[in-house]
Design a protein around this motif. Structure first.
Motif, PDB file in Angstrom:
ATOM      1  N   VAL A  51       0.852  -1.191   0.000  1.00 14.21           N
ATOM      2  CA  VAL A  51       0.000   0.000   0.000  1.00 14.21           C
ATOM      3  C   VAL A  51       0.883   1.235   0.000  1.00 14.21           C
ATOM      4  CG1 VAL A  51      -1.863   1.200   1.188  1.00 14.21           C
ATOM      5  CG2 VAL A  51      -1.695  -1.303   1.344  1.00 14.21           C
ATOM      6  N   LEU A  52       0.658   2.118  -0.984  1.00 15.93           N
ATOM      7  CA  LEU A  52       1.462   3.334  -1.119  1.00 15.93           C
ATOM      8  C   LEU A  52       0.646   4.555  -0.751  1.00 15.93           C
ATOM      9  CD1 LEU A  52       3.267   1.363  -2.788  1.00 15.93           C
ATOM     10  CD2 LEU A  52       3.826   3.321  -4.225  1.00 15.93           C
ATOM     11  N   ASP A  53       1.305   5.499  -0.094  1.00 19.17           N
ATOM     12  CA  ASP A  53       0.678   6.761   0.276  1.00 19.17           C
ATOM     13  C   ASP A  53       1.505   7.908  -0.286  1.00 19.17           C
ATOM     14  OD1 ASP A  53      -1.218   8.369   1.389  1.00 19.17           O
ATOM     15  OD2 ASP A  53      -0.528   8.163   3.456  1.00 19.17           O
ATOM     16  N   PHE A  95       1.060  -3.175  -6.151  1.00 21.22           N
ATOM     17  CA  PHE A  95       1.048  -1.955  -5.358  1.00 21.22           C
ATOM     18  C   PHE A  95      -0.267  -1.219  -5.602  1.00 21.22           C
ATOM     19  CE2 PHE A  95       5.336  -3.114  -6.388  1.00 21.22           C
ATOM     20  CZ  PHE A  95       6.034  -2.940  -5.205  1.00 21.22           C
ATOM     21  N   ALA A  96      -0.936  -0.826  -4.520  1.00 25.77           N
ATOM     22  CA  ALA A  96      -2.197  -0.104  -4.618  1.00 25.77           C
ATOM     23  C   ALA A  96      -2.120   1.166  -3.785  1.00 25.77           C
ATOM     24  CB  ALA A  96      -3.352  -0.980  -4.146  1.00 25.77           C
ATOM     25  N   ALA A  97      -2.912   2.162  -4.173  1.00 23.57           N
ATOM     26  CA  ALA A  97      -2.944   3.424  -3.434  1.00 23.57           C
ATOM     27  C   ALA A  97      -3.727   3.259  -2.146  1.00 23.57           C
ATOM     28  CB  ALA A  97      -3.583   4.512  -4.295  1.00 23.57           C
ATOM     29  N   ALA A  98      -3.275   3.929  -1.090  1.00 21.79           N
ATOM     30  CA  ALA A  98      -3.920   3.809   0.222  1.00 21.79           C
ATOM     31  C   ALA A  98      -5.395   4.185   0.151  1.00 21.79           C
ATOM     32  CB  ALA A  98      -3.186   4.690   1.233  1.00 21.79           C
ATOM     33  N   GLU A  99      -5.716   5.227  -0.619  1.00 20.52           N
ATOM     34  CA  GLU A  99      -7.104   5.689  -0.668  1.00 20.52           C
ATOM     35  C   GLU A  99      -8.012   4.753  -1.469  1.00 20.52           C
ATOM     36  OE1 GLU A  99      -4.927   8.036  -3.946  1.00 20.52           O
ATOM     37  OE2 GLU A  99      -4.518   7.256  -1.936  1.00 20.52           O
ATOM     38  N   ASP A 100      -7.420   3.776  -2.159  1.00 20.93           N
ATOM     39  CA  ASP A 100      -8.224   2.833  -2.960  1.00 20.93           C
ATOM     40  C   ASP A 100      -8.538   1.536  -2.226  1.00 20.93           C
ATOM     41  OD1 ASP A 100      -8.216   4.599  -5.059  1.00 20.93           O
ATOM     42  OD2 ASP A 100      -6.642   3.580  -6.193  1.00 20.93           O
ATOM     43  N   MET A 101      -7.919   1.309  -1.090  1.00 19.04           N
ATOM     44  CA  MET A 101      -8.015  -0.018  -0.470  1.00 19.04           C
ATOM     45  C   MET A 101      -9.427  -0.381  -0.024  1.00 19.04           C
ATOM     46  SD  MET A 101      -5.115  -1.465  -0.790  1.00 19.04           S
ATOM     47  CE  MET A 101      -5.195  -2.858   0.326  1.00 19.04           C
ATOM     48  N   ALA A 112       1.114  -0.520  -9.907  1.00 15.15           N
ATOM     49  CA  ALA A 112       2.157  -1.291 -10.607  1.00 15.15           C
ATOM     50  C   ALA A 112       2.193  -2.684  -9.994  1.00 15.15           C
ATOM     51  CB  ALA A 112       3.524  -0.614 -10.468  1.00 15.15           C
ATOM     52  N   ALA A 113       2.951  -3.555 -10.626  1.00 13.89           N
ATOM     53  CA  ALA A 113       3.146  -4.902 -10.094  1.00 13.89           C
ATOM     54  C   ALA A 113       4.414  -5.475 -10.690  1.00 13.89           C
ATOM     55  CB  ALA A 113       1.959  -5.803 -10.432  1.00 13.89           C
ATOM     56  N   HIS A 114       5.011  -6.418  -9.969  1.00 12.05           N
ATOM     57  CA  HIS A 114       6.122  -7.165 -10.561  1.00 12.05           C
ATOM     58  C   HIS A 114       6.021  -8.629 -10.163  1.00 12.05           C
ATOM     59  CE1 HIS A 114       8.486  -7.372  -6.816  1.00 12.05           C
ATOM     60  NE2 HIS A 114       8.343  -6.066  -6.662  1.00 12.05           N
ATOM     61  N   SER A 115       6.396  -9.470 -11.098  1.00 12.04           N
ATOM     62  CA  SER A 115       6.359 -10.914 -10.889  1.00 12.04           C
ATOM     63  C   SER A 115       7.452 -11.538 -11.737  1.00 12.04           C
ATOM     64  CB  SER A 115       4.997 -11.493 -11.287  1.00 12.04           C
ATOM     65  OG  SER A 115       4.983 -12.899 -11.130  1.00 12.04           O
ATOM     66  N   GLY A 116       8.343 -12.284 -11.096  1.00 14.73           N
ATOM     67  CA  GLY A 116       9.448 -12.868 -11.846  1.00 14.73           C
ATOM     68  C   GLY A 116      10.289 -11.786 -12.487  1.00 14.73           C
ATOM     69  N   ARG A 117      10.438 -11.863 -13.796  1.00 13.11           N
ATOM     70  CA  ARG A 117      11.237 -10.870 -14.521  1.00 13.11           C
ATOM     71  C   ARG A 117      10.417  -9.694 -15.031  1.00 13.11           C
ATOM     72  NH1 ARG A 117      13.606 -14.985 -18.819  1.00 13.11           N
ATOM     73  NH2 ARG A 117      11.482 -15.714 -18.550  1.00 13.11           N
ATOM     74  N   THR A 118       9.099  -9.702 -14.779  1.00 10.88           N
ATOM     75  CA  THR A 118       8.190  -8.731 -15.394  1.00 10.88           C
ATOM     76  C   THR A 118       7.782  -7.633 -14.429  1.00 10.88           C
ATOM     77  OG1 THR A 118       7.287 -10.485 -16.802  1.00 10.88           O
ATOM     78  CG2 THR A 118       5.986  -8.479 -16.594  1.00 10.88           C
ATOM     79  N   PHE A 119       7.831  -6.385 -14.901  1.00 12.53           N
ATOM     80  CA  PHE A 119       7.320  -5.238 -14.168  1.00 12.53           C
ATOM     81  C   PHE A 119       6.277  -4.546 -15.042  1.00 12.53           C
ATOM     82  CE2 PHE A 119       7.142  -0.728 -13.218  1.00 12.53           C
ATOM     83  CZ  PHE A 119       7.066  -0.707 -11.828  1.00 12.53           C
ATOM     84  N   LYS A 120       5.112  -4.233 -14.457  1.00 14.76           N
ATOM     85  CA  LYS A 120       4.040  -3.581 -15.210  1.00 14.76           C
ATOM     86  C   LYS A 120       3.541  -2.363 -14.449  1.00 14.76           C
ATOM     87  CE  LYS A 120       2.254  -7.784 -17.423  1.00 14.76           C
ATOM     88  NZ  LYS A 120       1.058  -8.655 -17.607  1.00 14.76           N
ATOM     89  N   ARG A 121       3.244  -1.323 -15.207  1.00 18.54           N
ATOM     90  CA  ARG A 121       2.599  -0.140 -14.643  1.00 18.54           C
ATOM     91  C   ARG A 121       1.092  -0.251 -14.846  1.00 18.54           C
ATOM     92  NH1 ARG A 121       5.722   5.399 -15.997  1.00 18.54           N
ATOM     93  NH2 ARG A 121       7.883   4.773 -15.565  1.00 18.54           N
ATOM     94  N   GLY A 122       0.334   0.266 -13.880  1.00 19.84           N
ATOM     95  CA  GLY A 122      -1.113   0.343 -14.034  1.00 19.84           C
ATOM     96  C   GLY A 122      -1.799  -1.002 -14.123  1.00 19.84           C
TER      97      GLY A 122
END
Length: 277
Positions: A51-53, A95-101, A112-122
């Motif tokens: 959770v990101l603020d 990763f999710a925004a604090a106000e969205d939880m 964003a998210a990452h898994s293994g070798r992959t990073f994705k925005r949005g």
């Protein structure tokens, strides 16, 4: 307790995150196998929701991409020394925004998210009704309030349809490729090992459609052997042995496993569709 090692891995990751994004990550929760009581050191990845603020602009997204690499360097180095291409212990998460939880989970757009070798925005696959149910009921807080104080809405009314959509979409595509031309998503890992690693996924979804509960892959192997024809049992036992790292029967013809995994998955999908009628 095996989960305590997963917490230690996550704490090291957060220490790196705090250097790159000081004060930004206000919550971090283990989901997946750790939350389901099935995490195994040296074999399992560490799945999480963070959770990101505060500000989340281009600078922060670049730092998250850096975190994907820097936060997993120690794990990757150990795997390299062991010549283990699966890199167990990797931190994989969204990763999710604090106000969205507190929003309904299907209305949350991950940062964003990452898994293994992959990073994705949005994007972030784990922001879904299944993982939000796991987070609410068993998520392990490494940082932040208890999950039951986050106001989570897993949208239980969407749980069954979401699993059916996954089976009819992603898993059906994968199964058909296995039957016709076995996929090699990870070139360094033999095709039969890849098939065994994935074949326990569809029975998990079938179980959720049938019962409303979420189970780990190890439990899914037992469930599948109780639910589906005995001709699949040798493959399922081999998949369980690979998952746990415990001694188990060798499958006599490994080259047949991708096709068998595809055929079994198509049977699971058909059975799930009948449950939904």
């Amino acid at each position: 307790m095996p989960q305590s090692e997963a917490v230690r891995i996550a704490a090291r990751y957060l220490a790196t995150a705090d250097r790159l994004l000081p004060g930004k990550i206000v919550g971090c929760y283990l989901i997946g196998s750790a939350a389901l009581g099935a995490w195994r050191a040296g074999r399992s990845d560490v799945d999480f929701i963070a959770v990101l603020d505060g500000d989340r602009g281009e600078r922060e997204l670049r730092r998250l991409r850096m975190l994907h690499i820097a936060g997993n360097l120690r794990t990757a180095g150990r795997a390299l020394l062991r010549a283990d291409p699966s890199i167990p212990g990797t931190m994989n998460g969204a990763f999710a925004a604090a106000e969205d939880m507190n929003k309904p989970v299907t209305r949350i757009r991950p940062l964003a998210a990452h898994s293994g070798r992959t990073f994705k925005r949005g994007a972030g696959f784990d922001v879904n009704p299944v993982m939000w149910k796991v987070l609410l009921e068993g998520g392990i807080p490494v940082r932040g309030d208890s999950p039951d104080r986050l106001g989570l809405d897993p949208e239980p009314g969407r749980l069954r349809d979401w699993n059916l959509d996954q089976l009819r979409g992603h898993w059906q595509d994968w199964a058909r490729r296995c039957v016709t031309d076995p996929p090699r998503d990870k070139p360094l890992i033999p095709a039969h090992r890849q098939a065994l690693a994935r074949v326990l996924g569809p029975p998990r979804l079938h179980h959720t459609i049938a019962t409303g509960g979420v189970i780990a892959k190890e439990t899914a192997a037992e469930y599948a052997m109780d639910t589906f024809d005995a001709r699949w049992h040798p493959m399922l036992r081999a998949a369980l042995a690979q998952r746990t790292g415990e001694p188990g029967p060798e499958f006599p013809e490994p080259g047949r496993l991708p096709r068998l995994a595809g055929e079994f998955t198509l049977e699971v999908i058909a059975a799930a569709a009948r449950l939904a009628q």
